[in-house]
Scaffold this motif. Structure first.
Motif, PDB file in Angstrom:
ATOM      1  N   LEU B 112       0.820  -1.211   0.000  1.00 50.03           N
ATOM      2  CA  LEU B 112       0.000   0.000   0.000  1.00 50.03           C
ATOM      3  C   LEU B 112       0.856   1.262   0.000  1.00 50.03           C
ATOM      4  O   LEU B 112       0.486   2.282  -0.563  1.00 50.03           O
ATOM      5  CB  LEU B 112      -0.954   0.014   1.201  1.00 50.03           C
ATOM      6  CG  LEU B 112      -2.098  -1.003   1.153  1.00 50.03           C
ATOM      7  CD1 LEU B 112      -3.035  -0.791   2.340  1.00 50.03           C
ATOM      8  CD2 LEU B 112      -2.886  -0.899  -0.143  1.00 50.03           C
ATOM      9  N   ALA B 113       2.024   1.163   0.625  1.00 48.13           N
ATOM     10  CA  ALA B 113       2.915   2.330   0.692  1.00 48.13           C
ATOM     11  C   ALA B 113       3.433   2.705  -0.698  1.00 48.13           C
ATOM     12  O   ALA B 113       3.848   3.836  -0.918  1.00 48.13           O
ATOM     13  CB  ALA B 113       4.065   2.060   1.643  1.00 48.13           C
ATOM     14  N   ALA B 143      -5.294   2.119   6.281  1.00 47.12           N
ATOM     15  CA  ALA B 143      -4.069   2.554   5.612  1.00 47.12           C
ATOM     16  C   ALA B 143      -4.331   3.171   4.242  1.00 47.12           C
ATOM     17  O   ALA B 143      -3.476   3.875   3.709  1.00 47.12           O
ATOM     18  CB  ALA B 143      -3.109   1.375   5.490  1.00 47.12           C
ATOM     19  N   LEU B 146      -4.064   6.775   4.257  1.00 44.74           N
ATOM     20  CA  LEU B 146      -2.869   7.218   4.967  1.00 44.74           C
ATOM     21  C   LEU B 146      -1.572   7.041   4.161  1.00 44.74           C
ATOM     22  O   LEU B 146      -0.765   7.957   4.066  1.00 44.74           O
ATOM     23  CB  LEU B 146      -2.759   6.450   6.295  1.00 44.74           C
ATOM     24  CG  LEU B 146      -1.573   6.775   7.184  1.00 44.74           C
ATOM     25  CD1 LEU B 146      -1.637   8.215   7.663  1.00 44.74           C
ATOM     26  CD2 LEU B 146      -1.518   5.823   8.383  1.00 44.74           C
ATOM     27  N   LEU B 147      -1.374   5.851   3.603  1.00 45.17           N
ATOM     28  CA  LEU B 147      -0.070   5.557   3.001  1.00 45.17           C
ATOM     29  C   LEU B 147       0.133   6.142   1.599  1.00 45.17           C
ATOM     30  O   LEU B 147       1.219   6.665   1.310  1.00 45.17           O
ATOM     31  CB  LEU B 147       0.169   4.043   2.996  1.00 45.17           C
ATOM     32  CG  LEU B 147       0.447   3.422   4.375  1.00 45.17           C
ATOM     33  CD1 LEU B 147       0.528   1.900   4.285  1.00 45.17           C
ATOM     34  CD2 LEU B 147       1.741   3.970   4.967  1.00 45.17           C
ATOM     35  N   PRO B 148      -0.850   6.086   0.697  1.00 49.76           N
ATOM     36  CA  PRO B 148      -0.608   6.646  -0.645  1.00 49.76           C
ATOM     37  C   PRO B 148      -0.408   8.160  -0.601  1.00 49.76           C
ATOM     38  O   PRO B 148      -0.919   8.829   0.301  1.00 49.76           O
ATOM     39  CB  PRO B 148      -1.886   6.289  -1.412  1.00 49.76           C
ATOM     40  CG  PRO B 148      -2.470   5.119  -0.675  1.00 49.76           C
ATOM     41  CD  PRO B 148      -2.150   5.394   0.770  1.00 49.76           C
ATOM     42  N   GLY B 199       1.457  11.876   6.044  1.00 50.07           N
ATOM     43  CA  GLY B 199       0.262  11.414   5.353  1.00 50.07           C
ATOM     44  C   GLY B 199       0.242  11.940   3.931  1.00 50.07           C
ATOM     45  O   GLY B 199       1.251  12.443   3.432  1.00 50.07           O
TER      46      GLY B 199
END
Lengths: 474, 211
Positions: B112-113, B143, B146-148, B199
């Protein structure tokens, strides 16, 4: 700086403040004061919200045992674990045991005053566990090895050139002196840590007793990272952070960001009730709440002083404080600075350790005017000065007995008008013994402390006589 | 059960046994909602004030809006919540046809990051602050917002709530909620406001109006 101080030498510190500190601090406080004023002007019922907030906080403090018990029940019911830490040492041990039990090597931390209070980072590092601050400002000062100069922007005393130099040295990269580029570097470095950390440590802005919910406010998103990605979330929170219910939150959330940064709401507000329910939703598998007493329950004995626990840590009092603006955060010697620090530290650490802090104020009252929960800071400062001078249940008096006796006698005499009048007649006669011409060049102790430096003007007439003369003269 | 902390609190407060408190002081009433149109305008304005991108869309303009977003933000990889509303809009289908690689929202954090875009829908929207309220579940992983580096939230007029009070009345028993008010921001270096510190750097809010 983060270790528990044994003596806070406010005055000594203020003798050596580099001029860059007040300049930077005033830039920040100016920004926040302006922002706050704009937000307050938009909200016509701001004053009513303050009063309600103050009432709710006072109500909660007076029933702290009830709400904490309820909170603990609800956290447990939601699948979380509650730990009671009577002392800082207890709290450190609880966190260390959890870290060892889960074989933790890397901890990511979201800005938390409670973990500063117990100097948790040192304890983790001593146990061979890397503990990383992830709020950008906190990360910078952790790399720099200094303390925070401001509650909201802890690294405001450092210029972008200094930060670039710190990044280049500590991270072994070429860092340009550009805030955007430096932020990008921090994002990259910390992102990798967030993904790798086994444990996230946070504080809390509020704990909602009704449902056992931890409420956390951040702007950067690091708080979300710390509580979303690692499998283990440990929150270390002072027992004063509890509020009754979600309805109360409607009041505090409206006041907090407006008072702190001049935002309507901070970017991210999380409401966390227990661990994740499904693995694929993210969030920690285990949630631990460490409730930190560390002397707070003793402070509750003082009905005026305990109002310090109404605080929601917005920093508005510091932003308007003429003393803080000129000395910055370091001078207060502990993790919490400004007027609130001056009433918190002496009560928590004892007046012998922090006896200078109640005097680190002009008593101008600006702090009480902006405080969103109406803490009577000047009244508590005066109260603590009395405790410093006359002694309290925790410490003996620092003022010598003769001076205290004279003060008591004067207080009595000034309250009786006939003694006052008599004194006003006798005093000029007594003084005439020491009078040489128009001045009194030397007087006996304790007035000699004055006349050593300069002559004393003699009392020529009592106030009443002077007033009478002035009136007829007109 | 013996609890030294609670016992000491009671001692300091001058009590020997637990007591039930008097009712909590009354809170301030919620603000009144304006017309739906006015609330929408207000919400989107607030998002824009915080450097977010806000617009109204319709079901049939979704493909075009996505195309613009993908080009604007150079989106190569994306993930989206598995909710009926988003499925109905065929978000993932449209993205795939734009050549965007899709990652499951239930993939690991490392995957996801690497996403450029995370798509969610808001459970509530607060007009006064332009705040998105997101719940969490297996279909709605935390997530994704949050992650992208880019976050797109789709919201419908029915999700507008006039004040915090109504949101809390409906959602206080949810195990997790997050309020999102603008993109991730910091002013920690020389008070310079910088977006996207941890974020998402960019926040898109699309108000889906029924035709």
């Amino acid at each position: 700086m983060s270790e528990t101080p044994t003596y806070i030498g406010f005055e000594t510190y203020t003798e050596h403040i580099p001029p860059s500190i007040p300049a930077a601090v005033q830039q920040a406080t100016g920004r926040f004061v302006g922002g706050r004023a704009a937000r307050v002007a938009e909200l016509p019922h701001f004053e009513q919200l303050r009063q309600i907030a103050s009432d709710i906080r006072l109500h909660t403090i007076e029933n702290l045992d009830f709400y904490l018990e309820r909170l603990a029940e609800q956290v447990t019911a939601a699948g979380g674990h509650v730990h009671w830490a009577a002392t800082a040492e207890d709290a450190r041990q609880i966190v260390l045991d959890l870290a060892r039990r889960h074989n933790v090597h890397l901890v990511v931390k979201s800005k938390s005053m409670a973990t500063e209070e117990i100097a948790l980072n040192h304890a983790l590092e001593a146990a061979g566990i890397e503990a990383l601050e992830t709020d950008l400002g906190e990360y910078i000062i952790q790399l720099a090895g200094t303390g925070p100069s401001h509650i909201i922007v802890p690294a405001v005393h450092l210029t972008k050139e200094e930060i670039a130099a710190i990044f280049s040295e500590k991270l072994g990269i070429e860092a340009p002196a550009d805030p955007v580029e430096l932020t990008r570097i921090a994002r990259q470095v910390l992102r990798e840590k967030f993904l790798r950390a086994e444990m996230g440590i946070s504080g809390a802005n509020f704990l909602v007793a009704e449902t056992g919910t931890l409420v956390m406010v951040t702007n950067e998103g690091n708080g979300r990272m710390c509580t979303t990605l690692p499998d283990l979330h440990v929150a270390v929170v002072g027992i004063d952070k509890v509020i009754p219910d979600w309805d109360s939150l409607t009041v505090f959330l409206k006041l907090l960001a407006r008072s702190a940064t001049g935002q309507k709401l901070s970017t991210y507000t999380q409401f966390i009730t227990g661990p994740r329910r499904a693995e694929s939703e993210f969030g920690p598998r285990e949630f631990h709440l460490v409730l930190l007493d560390n002397g707070r329950s003793n402070v509750l004995r003082d009905p005026l002083g305990r109002q310090v626990f109404k605080c929601i840590r917005c920093g508005a009092c510091a932003n308007v404080c003429p003393v803080y603006k000129n000395v910055g955060g370091f001078a207060y010697g502990w993790f919490i600075s400004g007027p609130i620090g001056a009433i918190f530290a002496p009560q928590m650490l004892g007046t012998p350790v922090a006896r200078e802090l109640p005097y680190a104020s002009t008593l101008c009252g600006a702090c009480a005017e902006v405080c969103p929960v109406k803490i009577p800071i000047p009244a508590i400062l005066r109260h603590l000065r009395r405790r410093v001078a006359e002694g309290d249940s925790l410490a003996p008096a620092t003022m010598p007995a003769p001076i205290r006796a004279v003060a008591k006698l004067s207080a009595f005499a000034l309250a009786q008008h006939w003694i006052y009048r008599l004194g006003a007649r006798i005093l000029p006669l007594v003084m005439s013994i020491f009078r040489r011409g128009d001045w009194i060049p030397s007087a006996p102790y304790p007035l000699s402390r004055w006349t050593k430096a300069r002559p004393l003007p003699p009392f020529t007439a009592g106030f009443r006589q002077w007033w009478q003369k002035r009136k007829t003269g007109l | 059960m013996n609890n030294p902390v609670l016992e000491n609190i009671r001692r300091s407060l001058g009590r020997t046994a637990p007591t039930s408190p008097s009712p909590r002081p009354a809170i301030y009433p919620p603000r009144q909602a304006e017309s739906t149109e006015a609330e929408i305008v207000r919400s989107l304005e607030e998002v824009r004030k915080l450097s977010g991108v806000a617009q109204t869309i319709h079901a049939d303009t979704v493909p075009d809006a996505l195309k613009t977003l993908v080009a604007e933000q150079n989106i190569k990889k994306a993930t989206a919540w598995n909710t009926p509303n988003l499925q109905q809009l065929q978000i993932t289908h449209h993205l795939a046809s734009l050549g965007v690689e899709l990652v499951s929202p239930n993939a690991g954090k490392h995957d996801l990051a690497l996403c450029d875009l995370g798509i969610t829908e808001a459970d509530y929207l607060l007009p006064e602050t332009g705040t998105l309220v997101l719940k969490s579940s297996a279909e709605k992983p935390r997530a994704v917002s949050l992650l992208p580096r880019v976050h797109l939230a789709i919201v419908r007029p029915g999700q507008l709530r006039p004040d915090l009070h109504q949101v809390f009345d409906e959602a206080r028993h949810d195990p997790y909620l997050v309020f999102i008010t603008g993109p991730s921001r910091t002013a920690d270096i020389e008070l310079t406001v910088t977006l996207g510190v941890h974020g998402p750097k960019s926040l898109y809010v699309w108000m889906l109006e029924e035709v």
